[in-house]
Design a protein around this motif. Structure first.
Motif, PDB file in Angstrom:
ATOM      1  N   THR A 797     -53.470  -6.554  -8.237  1.00 39.43           N
ATOM      2  CA  THR A 797     -53.125  -6.795  -9.103  1.00 39.43           C
ATOM      3  C   THR A 797     -53.547  -5.502 -10.313  1.00 39.43           C
ATOM      4  O   THR A 797     -54.424  -5.539 -10.837  1.00 39.43           O
ATOM      5  N   MET A 798     -53.105  -5.140 -11.327  1.00 42.19           N
ATOM      6  CA  MET A 798     -52.867  -4.053 -12.092  1.00 42.19           C
ATOM      7  C   MET A 798     -52.455  -4.976 -13.299  1.00 42.19           C
ATOM      8  O   MET A 798     -51.694  -5.240 -13.712  1.00 42.19           O
ATOM      9  N   PRO A 799     -53.078  -4.472 -14.902  1.00 38.65           N
ATOM     10  CA  PRO A 799     -52.981  -5.063 -16.259  1.00 38.65           C
ATOM     11  C   PRO A 799     -51.530  -4.339 -16.442  1.00 38.65           C
ATOM     12  O   PRO A 799     -51.540  -3.119 -15.858  1.00 38.65           O
ATOM     13  N   GLN A 800     -50.916  -4.799 -17.635  1.00 40.07           N
ATOM     14  CA  GLN A 800     -49.425  -4.230 -18.247  1.00 40.07           C
ATOM     15  C   GLN A 800     -50.285  -3.504 -18.719  1.00 40.07           C
ATOM     16  O   GLN A 800     -51.200  -3.093 -19.858  1.00 40.07           O
ATOM     17  N   PRO A 801     -49.733  -1.848 -18.859  1.00 35.82           N
ATOM     18  CA  PRO A 801     -49.805  -1.063 -19.997  1.00 35.82           C
ATOM     19  C   PRO A 801     -49.183  -1.074 -21.290  1.00 35.82           C
ATOM     20  O   PRO A 801     -48.393  -1.736 -21.157  1.00 35.82           O
ATOM     21  N   LYS A 802     -50.629  -0.689 -21.822  1.00 36.28           N
ATOM     22  CA  LYS A 802     -50.371  -0.195 -23.842  1.00 36.28           C
ATOM     23  C   LYS A 802     -49.790   0.729 -23.893  1.00 36.28           C
ATOM     24  O   LYS A 802     -49.052   1.295 -23.076  1.00 36.28           O
ATOM     25  N   THR A 803     -48.935   0.813 -25.272  1.00 33.77           N
ATOM     26  CA  THR A 803     -48.285   1.858 -25.485  1.00 33.77           C
ATOM     27  C   THR A 803     -49.407   3.521 -25.127  1.00 33.77           C
ATOM     28  O   THR A 803     -50.393   3.135 -25.219  1.00 33.77           O
ATOM     29  N   PRO A 804     -47.757   4.263 -24.992  1.00 37.83           N
ATOM     30  CA  PRO A 804     -49.236   5.181 -24.588  1.00 37.83           C
ATOM     31  C   PRO A 804     -49.332   6.492 -25.643  1.00 37.83           C
ATOM     32  O   PRO A 804     -49.174   5.565 -27.072  1.00 37.83           O
ATOM     33  N   GLY A 805     -50.115   7.179 -25.741  1.00 37.48           N
ATOM     34  CA  GLY A 805     -50.985   7.915 -26.506  1.00 37.48           C
ATOM     35  C   GLY A 805     -50.076   8.785 -27.753  1.00 37.48           C
ATOM     36  O   GLY A 805     -49.604   9.653 -26.451  1.00 37.48           O
ATOM     37  N   PHE A 806     -49.559   8.965 -28.414  1.00 40.48           N
ATOM     38  CA  PHE A 806     -48.082  10.040 -28.312  1.00 40.48           C
ATOM     39  C   PHE A 806     -48.948  11.055 -29.808  1.00 40.48           C
ATOM     40  O   PHE A 806     -49.717  10.941 -30.743  1.00 40.48           O
TER      41      PHE A 806
END
Length: 840
Positions: A797-806
């Motif tokens: 079970t993996m966490p949902q990703p957050k906003t990538p670094g732009f």
């Protein structure tokens, strides 16, 4: 008319006189609407008369607060305070609804505190019997907890029944307890109780930035470090972990019983229950309660046992790291292995009744059996221990630790749970027959000595054949000088090691390399990068080699050359390119590597004519192999190494498309306790650099993780990540992948060159891992040990990703699709000059 006015005047006079005689008057209501307000001597009361809300002061009469307390408990007990760190100067404040928020204003109508929300149409405030002050829509009054705002989300020092301690991952905020400064000062103190949701979630007691106590992870029934935490008829404990939230709470079934968990100003956790007969709060449980509750009391691999004297001991196969301190009953230095591990032969030591080690960097799979968990740990050479993640019904689930085991404790009387620690096989046996052991050692030593003599004779003859014995010319002296520099600087850099090895790196003379590469002909040229040109060659004996020749005009020089020799000569891993030797003559500096038949990953991946060679299975193997190589650099090698320039052109492919990380000219070595470093010279490649590195020059293992995440998304999509927005604001690859993931269209990212033969779940898992690795905040990114385990587990079970670094900026118009093109670009961000060296 005058009589009526006099009558009203008398009524108002009598009302205020009544307030003066009875100053603690209550509204006797539980709600506050937009037309109402609360001032001193007025309160809200919950429907069942359980809790009360209003103004109060403590030891300092010049400091006033608004908060919640138990209404019918004679010992005034506060459970929540709105303005704990910003008290009013006097009692002339006002609490009301304003612009859809509940606010606290001072005597001058200045804002002191606010619920600070921006939603709701017609809200009202209500005090519930749970002790929760909520803001909800006036026309909605149900039990679904659809509140616009609630005090339970912003605890002070008290956890009440059904109150959550932990993370709302969607909203991105943490609910934690913070002690009062002193008994009479409710401002935020030094101690806090916070849940860490990473790995195997658990709760830590902090003293400022120092950990004081650890609950141990939740094992299905209780926290591993709280054996007293047993379900009772009137109280139950709950722990929830999913993609949306991770939190701990407790519930009380007997509504006449009052219980609370607090953090005291002196740094103690206490569970208290109200005893009506004695009219006092009775301590039901507290921590830390003994020496073994102190965080890391016995250091790494040490086991604390409060029933032993001294309390610290080393498990079988380990010995004290500092025997002198250990004899003085200071076990904080921990234990070290007696025998080095041998991955294919290691066994596991069964330790019963254990408080599990710190689990923030561990890996958890709730669906695996203990047998499968043991097999996974055995296959992964970085795994140091494993256990069940849930002890209910005989045990289920899997938790695997990578790296040192910290803060272990052993219980008696059935407390704790089973832990299996990796040991060298010889440390689990009885040692065998002593005589046989002596004979074996003697024979081995004799064989080793004969082999060493034979090697010396062979080496001398080989050097004589190449003219290396006798008087040395200027070329040989320059070789000796530079290699001596490498060895000396290597000793300085690794001074923390006991005896750093001398560099046993073969030397090639210039004529040998020139002959092998047809005098560095253009036909033998494989590519060109920041270091210089790379040539394919063949030695006289037939071995194929790749020669990296330092260009005299290169932006890199002797330091990068020495750095690569110093690092890669010491590294041995199947997913790292192998350095065969070097050549140093006059101005020539060359590195000789094993030859990679398929050259660099970018020359295949981004080449339309060749990309079809990479089916999904090969792409997945490239992702997993690169992850294993990077994990070796970060954790399993003798030195912790940060690559700093991981990208597709620095991943080489052998004849079977196995990936090998190359180019260590920009790599840096970290000390044992070092986690990050800062540099004024930021080097790297557009599209692969983490935000904190590009903007502030901060690099760490998480910088490499970011680069790996970019690489994963490139391998899946077959497209380059440009690293900067286009002039028309079109998203780069990270933004494109993030948008598709949020829209549930992750499979649209896969490269059409893959064809139809792929595992959709495997593809989605890789995309999710890639997005987790490129999250903007370094602390949100997983470690490479976690990445490797996530890639290799189908049920994790993996966490949902957050906003990538732009990053913002412009892409060079000179960029092409040729993997052999040289592309040197620079930009300046936050007064840090960034030199980009692409396509090595």
């Amino acid at each position: 008319m005058g009589t009526i006015r006099n009558h009203h005047f008398c009524s108002f006079f009598l009302f205020f006189a009544f307030l003066a005689i009875f100053p603690t008057i209550s509204f006797s209501i539980d709600t506050l609407t937009a037309t109402q307000s609360i001032i001193n001597n007025q309160t809200l009361v919950s429907p069942g008369d359980v809790f009360e809300f209003g103004f109060f002061t403590l030891e300092n009469p010049g400091e006033w607060y608004v908060g919640i307390w138990y209404k019918n408990i004679p010992v005034r007990t506060y459970v929540w305070i709105a303005n704990r760190d910003k008290p009013l100067a006097n009692s002339s404040g006002i609490f009301k609804l304003e612009d859809r928020n509940i606010v606290l204003l001072d005597q001058g109508q200045n804002l002191v505190w606010s619920s600070n929300i921006t939603k709701g149409d017609n809200p009202l405030a209500q005090l519930l019997d749970s002790g929760n002050l909520v803001l909800r829509e006036a026309n909605i009054n149900d039990e679904t907890n659809h509140y616009l705002w609630q005090s339970f989300d912003y605890p002070t020092d008290t956890l009440l029944p059904d109150m959550k301690l932990g993370w709302d991952l969607n909203a991105g905020f943490n609910r934690f307890l913070t002690a009062w400064r002193t008994k009479g000062d409710p401002s935020s103190g030094d101690f806090s109780f916070k849940l860490d949701y990473h790995g195997f979630p658990e709760i830590f007691l902090w003293n400022k930035q120092r950990r004081e106590y650890r609950s141990g992870p939740w094992n299905g029934l209780r926290f591993s470090g709280v054996p007293e935490m047993k379900p009772l008829d009137y109280i139950s404990f709950n722990f929830v972990t999913n993609q949306d939230e991770v939190y701990y709470s407790f519930s009380i079934t007997n509504k006449n019983l009052f219980s609370r968990l607090i953090v005291t100003p002196t740094g103690t956790l206490q569970r208290l229950t109200w005893i009506p007969d004695t009219e006092q709060w009775n301590p039901f449980w507290y921590a830390p309660k003994d020496q073994c509750d102190n965080y890391r009391e016995c250091g790494q691999y040490g086991i604390c046992d409060s029933n032993a004297s001294p309390v610290c001991k080393c498990p079988k196969g380990f010995s004290p790291k500092n025997q002198q301190a250990w004899n003085l009953r200071d076990g904080s230095g921990g234990c070290i292995r007696k025998t080095d591990l041998d991955c294919t032969k290691d066994k596991f030591l069964h330790l019963p009744n254990m408080k599990l080690p710190e689990g923030t960097s561990s890996f958890v799979d709730k669906n695996m059996t203990l047998k499968d968990c043991a097999a996974l740990c055995s296959r992964n050479c970085s795994c140091t221990a494993y256990s069940n993640s849930d002890i209910r019904n005989g045990g289920k689930g899997c938790v695997i630790w990578i790296g040192d085991l910290i803060d272990m404790r052993q219980y008696t009387d059935g407390g704790g749970q089973d832990l299996f620690v990796r040991l060298a096989a010889s440390d689990l046996g009885d040692g065998g027959n002593t005589t046989a052991l002596i004979i074996g050692i003697t024979v081995s030593a004799g064989v080793l000595l004969l082999g060493l003599i034979a090697y010396v004779v062979w080496k001398r003859k080989a050097m004589q054949n190449k003219g290396k014995i006798g008087k040395k010319g200027p070329h040989e002296r320059s070789q000796d000088f530079l290699l001596n520099e490498v060895v000396i600087s290597s000793k300085k850099e690794f001074s923390a090691e006991s005896q750093p090895d001398e560099l046993e790196l073969p030397l090639f003379d210039f004529d040998t390399i020139a002959t092998a590469t047809d005098n560095f002909s253009d036909e033998k040229k494989l590519g060109q990068g920041g270091f210089g040109c790379v040539y394919m060659g063949r030695l006289v004996e037939g071995q194929e080699i790749a020669v990296k020749r330092l260009s005299k005009n290169s932006g890199q020089g002797t330091e990068e050359f020495k750095n690569e020799v110093r690092l890669i000569a010491r590294l041995q891993h199947r997913n790292l390119v192998r350095l065969l030797g070097c050549c140093i003559e006059m101005d020539e500096k060359m590195l000789v590597y094993e030859y990679m038949e398929h050259r660099s990953l970018d020359s295949v991946l981004f080449n339309k004519a060749r990309s079809s060679l990479l089916n999904w299975q090969r792409r997945f193997n490239i992702i997993c192999g690169t992850a294993r190589g990077l994990l070796y650099l970060h954790q399993d090698s003798r030195f912790r190494i940060i690559h700093r320039d991981l990208k597709a052109s620095n991943i080489l492919l052998d004849g079977e498309m196995n990936p090998k990380i190359s180019d260590f000219g920009m790599a840096r070595i970290f000390g044992g306790d070092q986690t990050e470093a800062n540099t004024k010279r930021v080097v790297g490649t557009y599209g692969y650099m983490s935000p904190e590195y590009a903007m502030d020059g901060l690099f760490s293992a998480k910088s490499d993780v970011f680069s790996f995440g970019v690489l994963v998304l490139e391998v899946v999509s077959g497209k380059k990540n440009r690293g900067f927005y286009h002039s028309n604001s079109e998203l780069n690859l990270l933004g494109h992948a993030w948008r598709l993931w949020k829209e549930g269209k992750g499979m649209d990212l896969i490269d059409s060159a893959v064809g139809d033969s792929y595992n959709a779940q495997e593809v989605l898992r890789c995309i999710q891992v890639g997005l987790l690795c490129v999250q903007e905040r370094a602390e949100d990114r997983p470690s490479m040990s976690t990445v490797v385990l996530m890639l290799n587990s189908e049920t994790a079970t993996m966490p949902q990703p957050k906003t990538p670094g732009f990053c913002l900026g412009r892409r060079s118009t000179l960029e092409t699709d040729s993997s052999n093109s040289k592309q040197d670009e620079s930009c300046t961000v936050n007064q840090v000059t960034v030199t980009m060296l692409d396509a090595r």
